[in-house]
Design a protein around this motif. Sequence first.
Motif, short mmCIF file in Angstrom:
data_model
loop_
_atom_site.label_atom_id
_atom_site.label_comp_id
_atom_site.label_asym_id
_atom_site.label_seq_id
_atom_site.Cartn_x
_atom_site.Cartn_y
_atom_site.Cartn_z
N TYR A 188 3.91 4.15 -7.22
CA TYR A 188 3.06 3.03 -6.83
C TYR A 188 3.87 1.96 -6.09
O TYR A 188 3.41 1.40 -5.08
CB TYR A 188 2.41 2.47 -8.09
N GLU A 189 5.06 1.68 -6.59
CA GLU A 189 5.95 0.71 -5.95
C GLU A 189 6.32 1.18 -4.54
O GLU A 189 6.32 0.41 -3.58
CB GLU A 189 7.21 0.54 -6.80
N SER A 190 6.64 2.48 -4.41
CA SER A 190 7.02 3.03 -3.11
C SER A 190 5.87 2.99 -2.12
O SER A 190 6.08 2.92 -0.90
CB SER A 190 7.50 4.47 -3.28
N ALA A 191 4.65 3.02 -2.63
CA ALA A 191 3.47 2.95 -1.77
C ALA A 191 3.14 1.52 -1.35
O ALA A 191 2.14 1.28 -0.65
CB ALA A 191 2.27 3.58 -2.47
N GLY A 192 3.98 0.56 -1.77
CA GLY A 192 3.77 -0.83 -1.38
C GLY A 192 2.96 -1.65 -2.37
O GLY A 192 2.47 -2.73 -2.03
N ARG A 193 2.81 -1.15 -3.60
CA ARG A 193 2.02 -1.84 -4.63
C ARG A 193 0.65 -2.25 -4.09
O ARG A 193 0.29 -3.42 -4.08
CB ARG A 193 2.78 -3.04 -5.18
N PRO A 194 -0.14 -1.29 -3.64
CA PRO A 194 -1.45 -1.61 -3.05
C PRO A 194 -2.37 -2.28 -4.06
O PRO A 194 -2.34 -1.96 -5.26
CB PRO A 194 -1.99 -0.24 -2.64
N ASP A 195 -3.20 -3.21 -3.56
CA ASP A 195 -4.15 -3.87 -4.45
C ASP A 195 -5.41 -3.01 -4.57
O ASP A 195 -5.58 -1.99 -3.90
CB ASP A 195 -4.49 -5.28 -3.96
N GLN A 198 -7.62 -1.38 -1.74
CA GLN A 198 -7.15 -0.27 -0.91
C GLN A 198 -7.47 1.11 -1.50
O GLN A 198 -7.17 2.12 -0.90
CB GLN A 198 -5.64 -0.40 -0.68
N ARG A 213 -6.15 4.18 0.61
CA ARG A 213 -6.19 3.76 2.02
C ARG A 213 -7.05 4.65 2.92
O ARG A 213 -7.38 4.26 4.02
CB ARG A 213 -4.78 3.65 2.60
#
Length: 224
Positions: A188-195, A198, A213
């Motif tokens: 999840y962190e590597s994916a940019g911590r999406p809110d 998304q 996304r």
Amino acid sequence: MSGSPQAPAYPDLVRDLADRGLLSGRWRQVFEAVPRSRFVPADVWRQLPDRCEPVVGRDAWLALVNSDEPVVTQLDDGVEGGPGVATSSNSMPSMVARMLGLLDVEDGKGRARAAGLDPAQLLDLGFALYAGARLPGVRLIHKDTEEGVQVWVTREDGAGATAATGEEVWQYGPGFLWEEIEEAWWEYESAGRPDAEQFGLTVTERGQHVWLRGPSEVIRPGKG
């Protein structure tokens, strides 16, 4: 002349759970020693089929807390002016009792290790959506503490873990559930911590899939 009805008492709830075969003798002692009210804030809501209803007054609060119902403790991730969707709750006591029974905890069975992340991070709404898709069957409950939070996680196969901010993680049952949770967090962190905005859901006759996304980016369940 009859007086006003009394709010349900917590011992009655524990007795009911035991009578239904959901509490062993040892877990009944734990439930009796640690009342549910210690983990429930003053401002709560009752979950109705179409909305969350504010609970007003001490008697109404006790009636809900001492019942076998979930208690909603937060709406809209704590943001004011939202649609009123439950984003945190104190789980049904019967569900908690069943999960504890599945853990099959005995002296010497727990495994301790250093936590790779603060359990407070698990309460991120975006991560809850991601982890729900990656780790199906895993349930989490939590309570706030002076240091941060304490969490309990369980899975349908009897695996479980408990962690508190600044303390070691204790794991029980088969597998290494906390490691799976940490792995999901770093994904999840590597994916940019999406809110939460998304994420999406596709429902077909063959089932449903959570995606990130875009519908082509389906989040597949892990192998745990």
